[in-house]
Design an enzyme around this catalytic site. Structure first.
Site, PDB file in Angstrom:
ATOM      1  N   SER A 150       0.830  -1.196   0.000  1.00  0.00           N
ATOM      2  CA  SER A 150       0.000   0.000   0.000  1.00  0.00           C
ATOM      3  C   SER A 150       0.875   1.262   0.000  1.00  0.00           C
ATOM      4  O   SER A 150       1.668   1.464  -0.916  1.00  0.00           O
ATOM      5  CB  SER A 150      -0.966  -0.043   1.195  1.00  0.00           C
ATOM      6  N   ASP A 246     -10.099  -3.522  -5.464  1.00  0.00           N
ATOM      7  CA  ASP A 246      -9.331  -2.447  -4.837  1.00  0.00           C
ATOM      8  C   ASP A 246      -9.293  -1.274  -5.800  1.00  0.00           C
ATOM      9  O   ASP A 246      -8.933  -1.452  -6.975  1.00  0.00           O
ATOM     10  CB  ASP A 246      -7.910  -2.956  -4.555  1.00  0.00           C
ATOM     11  N   HIS A 276      -7.846  -5.110  -0.653  1.00  0.00           N
ATOM     12  CA  HIS A 276      -6.749  -4.362  -0.050  1.00  0.00           C
ATOM     13  C   HIS A 276      -6.546  -4.825   1.403  1.00  0.00           C
ATOM     14  O   HIS A 276      -7.504  -5.013   2.151  1.00  0.00           O
ATOM     15  CB  HIS A 276      -7.081  -2.872  -0.072  1.00  0.00           C
TER      16      HIS A 276
END
Length: 316
Positions: A150, A246, A276
């Site tokens: 991320s 996502d 995610h």
């Protein structure tokens, strides 16, 4: 645009993971104060913490003046940069993830506790990531493999753009896990998966807004958004892994394509039906377990200088 049928896309085990996550980390958490977000995130991470595999130990110490956690190994070094929207997370949040990477690869792993927003806006997190990586490269065995999920995927790529080209710092590869790399924020996955479980478009926009002072988006800057770079030549071998469900999913494919277009080795993989944050499901969701095995195998292969991007594309 019609919302995807997540009940069909997402299997039962992943839906169970989402349900358990949301019991600790409700979908509206991004609307709370920063202090509340951090407290909730920390509780969630503690709930998912799996402990260390046998034989894995860690010690907290600084690299380049940045607090880090070192999981001792041999044969090369992983620099790990955690996710959390540049706002939450730290050494604790991905502690067991790093321990599992150490167990699976045998390599040294160093987790970097970079400064967080909004107290420390860009480029503080990038500066810490770069300083820590340079110190790790000077002190621990080469080769280095940059890994991040991320927000941490953004930082790992940014370090490679700034200092890891053509073997710089001994970086042999980078593995970017559901990264946010500053791709197009209109259409594609950003629109299709605007209301995805675990991370929505509104969440992405919130975290982007607190990363820079005054809410003003900076001019194209690869230390902020690696996909904004005009030059992708000389970057290390790259595996960019997206979760299908996502809003950030397209960033991984776009980044891998840019590296390949510049003559580099890269694979972009979309993990079907995953969401995610699925690293926390690596022990309970078969799809996440398979993806984590892909990730650790790529790390090991990059460190050994034998990673094959074609095999990743064939296996996606």
């Amino acid at each position: 645009m019609q919302s995807p049928d997540y009940h069909s896309l997402i299997d039962r085990e992943t839906r169970d993971f989402i349900r358990i996550t949301e019991a600790s980390y409700p979908p509206d958490t991004a609307t709370l104060t920063i202090a509340e977000q951090r407290a909730i995130y920390d509780r969630m991470c503690r709930a998912f913490h799996r402990g260390y595999p046998a034989g894995v130990v860690a010690v907290d110490r600084a690299f380049g003046g940045v607090p880090c956690r070192h999981y001792a190994g041999a044969g090369g070094t992983v620099v790990y940069l955690h996710g959390g929207g540049f706002v939450v997370g730290g050494l604790h949040s991905h502690d067991d993830v790093c321990a599992d990477i150490r167990a699976a690869t045998g390599l040294h792993v160093v987790s970097v506790d970079y400064r967080l927003c909004p107290e420390h806006t860009h480029p503080a997190a990038f500066d810490d990531a770069l300083a820590a990586t340079r110190a790790v490269a000077a002190e621990l065995p080469a080769p280095l493999v940059m890994v991040g999920d991320s927000a941490g995927g953004n930082l790992a790529a940014a370090v490679c753009h700034a200092a890891g080209r053509r073997g710089g710092l001994g970086i042999a590869g980078q593995v970017l896990i559901y990264p946010g790399l500053g791709g197009v924020r209109g259409g594609g996955s950003f629109e299709t998966h605007a209301e995805a479980p675990m991370l929505t478009r509104a969440d992405v926009e919130f975290y982007a807004g607190v990363r820079h002072a005054g809410g003003v988006v900076p001019a194209p800057d690869p230390t902020f958004a690696p996909l904004s770079d005009a030059d992708f030549a000389g970057l290390p071998p790259t595996l960019a892994v997206a979760a299908e469900c996502d809003p950030l999913a397209d960033d991984a494919a776009a980044y891998a394509a840019a590296v390949r277009a510049a003559g580099g080795m890269a694979a972009g993989v979309v993990e079907q039906g995953l969401v995610h944050g699925y690293l926390r499901a690596r022990a309970t969701v078969p799809r996440a377990q398979a993806s984590f095995a892909r990730i650790t195998a790529a790390i090991s292969a990059m460190a050994a200088g034998r990673w094959n991007p074609a095999a990743e594309e064939d296996g996606k």
